[in-house]
Design a protein around this motif. Structure first.
Motif, PDB file in Angstrom:
ATOM      1  N   TYR A 156      -6.623  11.483   4.925  1.00  0.00           N
ATOM      2  CA  TYR A 156      -5.961  11.679   3.634  1.00  0.00           C
ATOM      3  C   TYR A 156      -6.813  11.010   2.564  1.00  0.00           C
ATOM      4  O   TYR A 156      -7.296   9.899   2.759  1.00  0.00           O
ATOM      5  N   CYS A 213      -6.775  10.277  -1.758  1.00  0.00           N
ATOM      6  CA  CYS A 213      -5.990  10.415  -2.981  1.00  0.00           C
ATOM      7  C   CYS A 213      -6.734  11.304  -3.963  1.00  0.00           C
ATOM      8  O   CYS A 213      -7.917  11.099  -4.240  1.00  0.00           O
ATOM      9  N   CYS A 233       2.080  10.097  -2.047  1.00  0.00           N
ATOM     10  CA  CYS A 233       0.982  10.112  -1.068  1.00  0.00           C
ATOM     11  C   CYS A 233       1.506   9.829   0.338  1.00  0.00           C
ATOM     12  O   CYS A 233       1.105  10.480   1.297  1.00  0.00           O
ATOM     13  N   HIS A 292      -1.564   0.832  -5.345  1.00  0.00           N
ATOM     14  CA  HIS A 292      -1.198   2.140  -4.789  1.00  0.00           C
ATOM     15  C   HIS A 292      -1.202   2.169  -3.261  1.00  0.00           C
ATOM     16  O   HIS A 292      -0.207   2.538  -2.633  1.00  0.00           O
ATOM     17  N   GLU A 304       1.741   2.398  -0.521  1.00  0.00           N
ATOM     18  CA  GLU A 304       1.797   3.489   0.466  1.00  0.00           C
ATOM     19  C   GLU A 304       2.064   2.930   1.862  1.00  0.00           C
ATOM     20  O   GLU A 304       2.865   3.471   2.625  1.00  0.00           O
TER      21      GLU A 304
HETATM   22 ZN    ZN Z   1      -2.567   8.251  -3.260  1.00  0.00          ZN
END
Ligand code: ZN
Ligand code: AMP
Length: 466
Positions: free
Chosen positions: A27, A29, A210, A235, A239
């Motif tokens: 993943y 961002c 996210c 961030h 998460e």
């Molecule tokens: Zn993110």
């Protein structure tokens, strides 16, 4: 030596292998589509592209998700100021981002997902977090209680245990000194977009998007999570808190963060006003390949200082490689194979690969290629380079270009080659001689649409690319 990356979570360089088989679940961002991306943002996306390409070169398959943040504080503010709906406002910048990615030859992730298409999933995740006792409400907003998650701070390696419980922060972006319970869900405000969901009306905070989209497409534990270094806190810390509170499992095994692009000693950023977009650079006549090369040339964990001199050097470096390739393809070399030179070529390939295995050390990888090209050119000058040495040299360039992707020029990419253009012009001339002017005009029109301009002169038809 095996493939290895620096993991922000453990603060160590670690050998990388995916959890399952040879599939990497990753993943990264994506952009906030509130404006054009600047080349700092694009440095981070170029790093992710290099990472993708190198993982694939090492035989891994990818399942990679990237989000498009198409609702957040900044977007709402800008869309309201412009008197537009969110979608009207963001669609322009989403398209611009996709265009920039294509121009820079950034591979498209397997899933490119807008946040606004997953609001229900986010609301459901927040409801479940509530059920598990990680949240509380205040004035219609829902906050994550960071004191309820003991691992809070483990990614940014900060001790937040002294933080006062119940103190909240509403904005999505804040500094470590402002660490507080953060907003998972924001109460509707007059004039702002909001969604009706299982947890009531409102809109999601940035962080939850996210976590939810990563786990929806990739499962509870990712192999790699990547982004720019500024996202580490808050961030990515947030998460981790949200995701691990939900699943009780590690959210991501490897956390990779790329350093910033710097302009005149400051981080390039929209808010500081010191930025260039890709468009700015192309308008000044630089090739997209030069921008790509420059962004790729500095290893991702080092700051990259942008200057026009370095952009010109990047263009020069590409030219050297292109000339060398042309020389390989068109040069006449004596028959046979120089074994010493072949060994030199294979050594360059090994060094190129070992450098990228070493936490994507692109500078070292480029060093391997350029030193080889210098030696190889000298061998050609001295008549030592043999016809039988070409294949391995071309193979080295092919491996280089599978990652760096700068050798073909944009004008020729997907467009017509010179030979194809000449063939169309011959066809048009035949049509004109046969007085078939409709056909001749049609060919001219088709070429114009492909970006090729014709000029009829007494000596014949000349052409150029627009
Ligand atoms: Zn993110
Ligand atoms: P944003 O669109 O603001 O969400 O940022 C998109 C990506 O660009 C994030 O991964 C940021 O970490 C990254 N980023 C922002 N500024 C810079 C910079 N100056 N250099 C490199 N990456 C950056």
């Amino acid at each position: 030596m095996a493939l290895r990356f620096y993991n922000t979570l453990t603060q160590r360089v670690e050998e990388f292998a995916p959890l399952e088989d040879n599939l990497v679940r990753m993943y990264s961002c994506g952009p906030t589509v509130w404006n054009y991306a600047h080349i700092g943002n694009l440095r981070t996306f170029t790093f992710v592209d290099l990472l993708r390409r190198w993982l694939q070169a090492r035989g891994y398959r990818l399942d990679h998700v990237m989000n498009l943040t198409d609702v957040d504080d900044r977007i709402i503010q800008q869309a309201m100021a412009a008197g537009q709906t969110l979608e009207e406002y963001t669609s322009v910048y989403t398209q611009a981002f996709l265009d920039d990615c294509r121009t820079l030859r950034l591979e498209r992730p397997e899933h490119l997902v807008p946040a606004t298409a997953h609001i229900e999933d986010m609301a459901e995740a927040i409801r479940r977090l509530g059920e598990k006792g990680y949240t509380y409400q205040s004035d219609g907003s829902i906050y994550f209680r960071i004191a309820s998650f003991p691992g809070y701070g483990k990614l940014s390696h900060t001790d937040f245990s002294g933080i006062r419980a119940g103190v909240r922060v509403d904005s999505d972006r804040y500094e470590k000194s402002d660490a507080r319970d953060f907003a998972l869900w924001k109460a509707p405000k007059p004039g702002e977009p909001s969604w009706d969901t299982v947890i009531g009306p409102g809109r999601p905070g940035w962080h939850i998007e996210c976590s939810v989209m990563a786990m929806k497409y990739l499962g509870e534990t990712l192999d790699i999570h990547a982004g720019g270094v500024d996202l580490t806190f808050p961030h990515h810390e947030n998460e981790i808190a949200q995701s691990e509170a939900l699943t009780g499992k590690p959210f991501a095994r490897f956390w990779l963060h790329s350093e910033h692009l710097i302009l005149e000693s400051q981080t390039m950023s929209k808010s500081l006003g010191n930025f260039y977009t890709l468009r700015d650079l192309l308008e000044r006549g630089y090739e997209p390949e030069a921008v790509r090369y420059l962004l790729a040339s500095v290893p991702y964990r080092k700051k990259l200082t942008f200057t026009f001199d370095s952009l010109r050097s990047a263009a020069g470096a590409i030219e050297r490689l292109r000339s060398y390739k042309l020389r390989l393809e068109t040069g006449k070399f004596p028959a046979g194979t120089s074994e010493a030179l072949l060994e030199r070529t294979l050594a360059a390939v090994r060094r190129f690969e070992e450098s990228l295995d070493d936490d994507l050390n692109t500078a070292e990888a480029l060093g391997a290629v350029f030193e080889y090209v210098r030696d190889s050119n000298s061998a050609m000058d001295a008549g030592e380079f043999r016809a039988g040495n070409s294949a391995a040299a071309l193979e080295l360039l092919a491996r280089f270009d599978a990652i760096f992707d700068v050798l073909t020029t944009t004008a020729n990419q997907g467009g017509l080659s010179d030979a194809q253009i000449e063939a169309r012009i011959a066809e048009r001339n035949q049509a004109r001689q046969a007085n078939n002017f409709t056909r001749a005009d049609q060919v001219r029109q088709e070429l114009a649409e492909a970006g090729v301009i014709l000029e009829d002169t007494r000596e014949g038809t000349r052409w150029k690319r627009r």
